[in-house]
Design a protein around this motif. Structure first.
Motif, short mmCIF file in Angstrom:
data_model
loop_
_atom_site.label_atom_id
_atom_site.label_comp_id
_atom_site.label_asym_id
_atom_site.label_seq_id
_atom_site.Cartn_x
_atom_site.Cartn_y
_atom_site.Cartn_z
N SER A 105 1.09 -0.57 17.56
CA SER A 105 -0.10 -1.08 18.39
C SER A 105 -0.12 -1.96 19.29
O SER A 105 1.17 -2.04 19.62
CB SER A 105 -0.96 -1.78 16.94
N SER A 107 4.28 -4.46 14.79
CA SER A 107 4.81 -3.03 14.86
C SER A 107 6.17 -2.89 15.89
O SER A 107 6.80 -2.18 15.53
CB SER A 107 3.90 -2.01 15.27
N HIS A 128 0.67 5.79 20.07
CA HIS A 128 -0.43 4.56 20.19
C HIS A 128 -1.73 5.16 20.11
O HIS A 128 -1.89 6.18 20.87
CB HIS A 128 -0.09 3.86 21.23
N GLY A 148 4.22 -1.28 10.84
CA GLY A 148 4.48 -2.80 10.91
C GLY A 148 3.55 -3.42 9.64
O GLY A 148 3.35 -4.67 10.02
N GLN A 185 -0.99 -8.69 4.02
CA GLN A 185 -1.58 -9.47 5.31
C GLN A 185 -2.91 -9.35 5.57
O GLN A 185 -3.53 -10.32 6.21
CB GLN A 185 -0.73 -8.89 6.60
N VAL A 186 -3.62 -8.25 5.42
CA VAL A 186 -5.01 -7.85 5.82
C VAL A 186 -5.29 -6.99 4.68
O VAL A 186 -4.62 -6.66 3.95
CB VAL A 186 -5.27 -7.22 7.15
N GLN A 217 -3.91 -3.79 4.03
CA GLN A 217 -2.40 -3.79 3.62
C GLN A 217 -2.28 -4.37 2.13
O GLN A 217 -1.03 -4.64 1.89
CB GLN A 217 -1.59 -4.38 4.61
#
Ligand code: ATP
Ligand code: MG
Length: 386
Positions: free
Chosen positions: A182, A187, A205, A284, A289-290, A293
């Motif tokens: 990304s 990543s 990508h 990545g 993290q968000v 994820q």
């Protein structure tokens, strides 16, 4: 007496590889040659070390800088090469100017050499003391360490400092894999870390032009180019995600948008891997993290592919990832403000604990095979070189 300035290269971990050792060493030599293409030098392999010689001293620091990015090397020393005979070593060491505290650290790879390492250290320590009034032995925290290595090629290498290199395993020794690249911070770092473990990197990508800009795509190309400082060359697949995103936006629950996007990215990535003969997918992602994820989200995206998915950052804090990004030189590009396709139509509250069942249910409203096929057929492929 003949003295020659050389670069002494040290490599790690290869010894772990038993029968494959020679393959690894050969690959490492090839990678060094490729990295230094265009420069005049010669390369010698002597068990445990690689020696670069016959180069113009004015380019020495350039060579070192390039070698620091060759995976598999752990250290470089600017060394002087002399005959590996006790008398010539003593004679050379007697010419050195050393002041303050010092120690001699000797290695004798060739057991035919008449002195043991410890004996050689003592003999040379005496030589230094006799020739330098202010020199004083300190074995623990010396100001100067005089390294002396007698190698199998009958030569001895003398040097002061060890310049650290990237470490890892020779590029290509672990096979080839596809990085989901990304425009973010994570990543490129993930790609770097897996390349360091010996994987040759290809990249894909996804962009959502015209929702995402031309600059967003350029940014990713720049990131790929920055990675080629380490990985030689990257085949970058640029795949349009626009239609897929529009379809998801029209047909699926907003909270599952990202989940389904991720699942389709993974499916397309796996198809590219099959076609290009790549053995794994790299992302990545970092746990928690968000929303996309969390453990549950990762399970739901992972379940659509059967290839291994490597997530080298899974246990890393953002701070640590940022530090690596700065170190490898991708950070400044990553923080440029161009939007990623994941931020287009972004739902306010993405699901944190999605289920495979629900995702599969929502996907029935999409013709995923056809969408993925079209996306792959219209991909743009760039070969990014350093
Ligand atoms: P990054 O910093 O790598 O963008 P991130 O913290 O923004 O990661 P997400 O946007 O959730 O996290 O993306 C997670 C991973 O999914 C990324 O690290 C990357 O491997 C992959 N990914 C996300 N967006 C794209 C994209 N547009 N193209 C290719 N891969 C992507
Ligand atoms: Mg991102």
């Amino acid at each position: 007496m003949e003295e020659k300035r050389v670069l002494l290269l040290k490599f790690g971990e290869l010894f772990l590889k038993g029968k494959n050792k020679h393959e690894f060493e050969k690959l490492l030599m090839e990678n060094i040659r490729r990295k230094l293409a265009g420069f005049d030098f010669s390369l010698e392999f002597t068990s445990g070390r690689i020696i670069i010689e016959n180069y113009d001293e004015s380019i020495e620091s350039v060579l070192i800088q390039k070698l620091q990015t060759v995976f598999g090397l752990i250290g470089i020393a600017r060394a002087v090469e002399i005959e590996g005979e006790v008398e010539s070593i003593k004679s050379y060491v007697s010419s050195l100017k050393i002041s303050g505290t010092f120690r001699v650290s000797a290695k004798r790879a060739d057991k035919r050499f008449p002195l043991t390492s410890v004996e050689l250290e003592k003999v040379l320590g005496e030589v230094v003391l006799q020739n330098n009034e202010s020199a004083k032995v300190d074995l623990h925290t010396p100001k100067t360490t005089l390294n002396v290595e007698v190698r199998f090629n009958g030569k001895c290498y003398v040097y002061y400092e060890n310049i650290r290199c990237a470490g890892g395993l020779p590029l290509g020794s672990a096979g080839e894999a596809l990085l989901l690249l990304s425009g973010g911070i994570d990543s490129p770092v993930a790609g770097y870390l897996m390349a360091k473990r010996g994987l040759k990197i290809h990249a894909v990508h996804f962009h959502s032009y015209p929702y995402t800009s031309e600059q967003a795509k350029e940014k990713v190309i720049t990131l790929a180019r920055e990675l080629t400082n380490y990985v030689d060359e990257i085949k970058l697949h640029i795949v349009s995600f626009t239609k897929i995103q529009e379809q998801i936006h029209m047909n699926c629950d907003a909270e599952y948008m990202i989940t389904i996007m991720r699942r389709i990215m993974m499916r397309i990535a796996e198809k590219i891997c099959q076609r290009e003969n790549l053995g794994a997918i790299i992302t990545g992602e970092s746990l928690g993290q968000v929303a996309s994820q969390t453990m549950q989200s990762i399970n739901v995206t992972n379940s659509v592919v059967s290839l291994p998915v490597f997530r080298p950052l899974i246990g890393f804090d953002k701070e640590d990832i940022m530090a690596i990004a700065k170190n490898i030189g991708t950070y400044d590009t990553s923080i440029l403000p161009y939007e990623d396709c994941c931020t287009v139509f972004l739902p306010k509250y993405p699901v944190i604990k999605p289920t495979i069942k629900r995702a599969e249910h929502l996907e029935r409203y999409l013709n995923i095979d056809a969408l993925a096929k079209e996306a792959i057929e219209t991909e743009e492929v760039l070969i990014i070189k350093n």
